[in-house]
Design a protein around this motif. Structure first.
Motif, PDB file in Angstrom:
ATOM      1  N   LEU A 127       7.922 -79.729 -21.359  1.00 16.88           N
ATOM      2  CA  LEU A 127       6.520 -79.999 -21.708  1.00 16.88           C
ATOM      3  C   LEU A 127       6.317 -81.384 -22.301  1.00 16.88           C
ATOM      4  O   LEU A 127       5.179 -81.836 -22.445  1.00 16.88           O
ATOM      5  N   ASP A 159      -1.753 -76.561 -16.547  1.00 14.82           N
ATOM      6  CA  ASP A 159      -0.621 -77.374 -16.098  1.00 14.82           C
ATOM      7  C   ASP A 159       0.664 -76.993 -16.816  1.00 14.82           C
ATOM      8  O   ASP A 159       1.740 -76.948 -16.207  1.00 14.82           O
ATOM      9  N   ALA A 160       0.591 -76.703 -18.111  1.00 16.68           N
ATOM     10  CA  ALA A 160       1.797 -76.324 -18.856  1.00 16.68           C
ATOM     11  C   ALA A 160       2.421 -75.060 -18.283  1.00 16.68           C
ATOM     12  O   ALA A 160       3.654 -74.941 -18.194  1.00 16.68           O
ATOM     13  N   GLU A 188      -2.803 -74.971 -27.428  1.00 15.41           N
ATOM     14  CA  GLU A 188      -1.602 -75.787 -27.452  1.00 15.41           C
ATOM     15  C   GLU A 188      -0.378 -74.876 -27.371  1.00 15.41           C
ATOM     16  O   GLU A 188      -0.322 -73.855 -28.061  1.00 15.41           O
ATOM     17  N   PRO A 189       0.611 -75.207 -26.539  1.00 14.87           N
ATOM     18  CA  PRO A 189       1.762 -74.315 -26.369  1.00 14.87           C
ATOM     19  C   PRO A 189       2.448 -73.993 -27.697  1.00 14.87           C
ATOM     20  O   PRO A 189       2.644 -74.866 -28.541  1.00 14.87           O
ATOM     21  N   GLU A 247      10.586 -77.775 -24.827  1.00 16.31           N
ATOM     22  CA  GLU A 247      10.052 -79.064 -25.268  1.00 16.31           C
ATOM     23  C   GLU A 247      10.402 -80.171 -24.286  1.00 16.31           C
ATOM     24  O   GLU A 247       9.598 -81.082 -24.045  1.00 16.31           O
ATOM     25  N   LEU A 249       0.028 -69.898 -24.117  1.00 16.06           N
ATOM     26  CA  LEU A 249      -0.538 -71.060 -23.434  1.00 16.06           C
ATOM     27  C   LEU A 249      -2.061 -70.982 -23.377  1.00 16.06           C
ATOM     28  O   LEU A 249      -2.692 -71.616 -22.539  1.00 16.06           O
ATOM     29  N   ARG A 295       4.259 -75.927 -15.049  1.00 22.10           N
ATOM     30  CA  ARG A 295       5.520 -76.631 -15.293  1.00 22.10           C
ATOM     31  C   ARG A 295       6.612 -75.675 -15.778  1.00 22.10           C
ATOM     32  O   ARG A 295       7.763 -75.758 -15.340  1.00 22.10           O
ATOM     33  N   VAL A 355       7.041 -77.932 -29.460  1.00 18.67           N
ATOM     34  CA  VAL A 355       6.519 -76.583 -29.265  1.00 18.67           C
ATOM     35  C   VAL A 355       6.855 -75.786 -30.525  1.00 18.67           C
ATOM     36  O   VAL A 355       7.999 -75.384 -30.721  1.00 18.67           O
TER      37      VAL A 355
END
Length: 329
Positions: free
Chosen positions: A204, A80-81, A186-187, A201, A183, A84, A208
């Motif tokens: 998300l 998902d990140a 965690e980003p 940031e 990714l 986005r 970050v």
């Protein structure tokens, strides 16, 4: 039309695409810097990129795509990140590191199981990628470790006949490389660049971090990189002019990047070549590599500079200057 907008020959893009299909190397413009491109699925062509640049084979390349719709073809999954970030910033100067799909040769990834991907925000690059149809693996179009090119003439000066075709799209608008975001967990930012940490940031919805070290290798992580021939010395802003004058008095040919707040104090005696830094991070980033090249053209032996406040694009400028000043082998 594209050719009218950028005054390029009507058949230039198709000629470049044909060169890629034939296994050749094409230098092409992006919004960040010029890339040295090869068909990402042609291992021989990819290996030639490493040879031309003098780049270690363990240093991964970024695969350039024509649009976010191609992303699922090149990775195992799209978290998902990633969706986005791609929706917000592509086309644009941000690269996503994800688990590679089987179609991605290990020659591209430095033998890692991750791949770095982005969609550049430049009409010529997008036209080339669309005409070619596949992914184009491309680092910056220069010898490894040296100042990145932001015009076609920089490419020709640096690589000459080692490039099969140079696609001229004018000067690069951003001027520093893309932000690289890992990714696979965690980003995290592995290389600051054209998209700011603050903007990431916001998209998300959380912090970050910027990782100085990572198990995931990506371009631009070596201590010495983006370096001109002249030695780069970094000091506090208020010390720039004093050190420059001291070095010049000792007989050094000195280049000076004067912080804007000290522009009024910069006299002709400060150095062989004096450049006042723009008061905008965006303008500074756009011109940074040209400034470094300018000092080399003027025969400077040493460049004295300071780093800007590391927010927004200032973080990327700071990163490039610190690596330009890094220890050289």
């Amino acid at each position: 039309m594209l050719s009218d907008q950028l005054k390029i020959a009507p058949d230039s893009v198709e000629r470049a695409a044909r060169t890629l299909r034939a296994g050749g190397l094409v230098a092409f413009p992006t919004e960040t810097v010029y890339g040295l491109g090869a068909d990402a699925e042609n291992v021989d062509a990819v290996e030639r990129v490493f040879a031309v640049k003098g780049r270690p084979s363990t240093h991964p390349l970024i695969v350039h795509l024509s649009g976010a719709h191609q992303l699922p073809d090149w990775v195992v999954e799209v978290p998902d990140a990633a969706r986005r970030i791609a929706e917000r910033f592509w086309p644009g100067p941000v690269t996503l590191v994800l688990r590679r799909a089987r179609r991605v040769p290990l020659a591209v990834t430095g033998r890692l199981e991750t791949v770095a991907l982005r969609v550049p925000d430049h009409p010529v690059a997008l036209a080339l990628l669309t005409a070619f149809g596949g992914g184009v693996a491309a680092p910056s179009a220069n010898r490894f470790g040296s100042v990145s090119p932001t015009t076609a003439s920089h490419v020709r000066e640096g690589l000459g006949s080692d490039v099969d075709y140079v696609l001229d799209g004018g000067s690069c608008a951003v001027g520093v490389e893309s932000t690289i975001v890992d990714l696979t967990g965690e980003p995290a930012i592995l290389r600051p660049g054209g998209v700011s940490r603050e903007d990431l940031e916001q998209v998300l919805g959380g912090s970050v971090p910027v990782r100085g070290k990572s198990a995931v290798r990506v371009p631009g992580q070596l201590p010495s990189h983006y370096a001109p021939r002249a030695r780069v010395l970094l000091v506090e802003p208020g010390q720039v002019l004093g050190l420059a004058e001291h070095l010049r008095a000792q007989g050094c040919r000195v280049g000076v990047l004067v912080p804007p707040e000290f522009a009024g104090d910069a006299g002709s005696g400060a150095g062989q070549r004096v450049i006042v830094v723009p008061d905008s991070h965006a303008r500074y980033a756009r011109q940074l590599y040209e400034f470094l090249r300018d000092f080399d053209r003027h025969g400077c032996e040493v460049i004295v500079a300071s780093v800007p406040v590391p927010d927004g694009l200032g973080l990327a400028i700071t990163d490039r200057l610190r690596r330009a000043a890094g220890p050289r082998g």
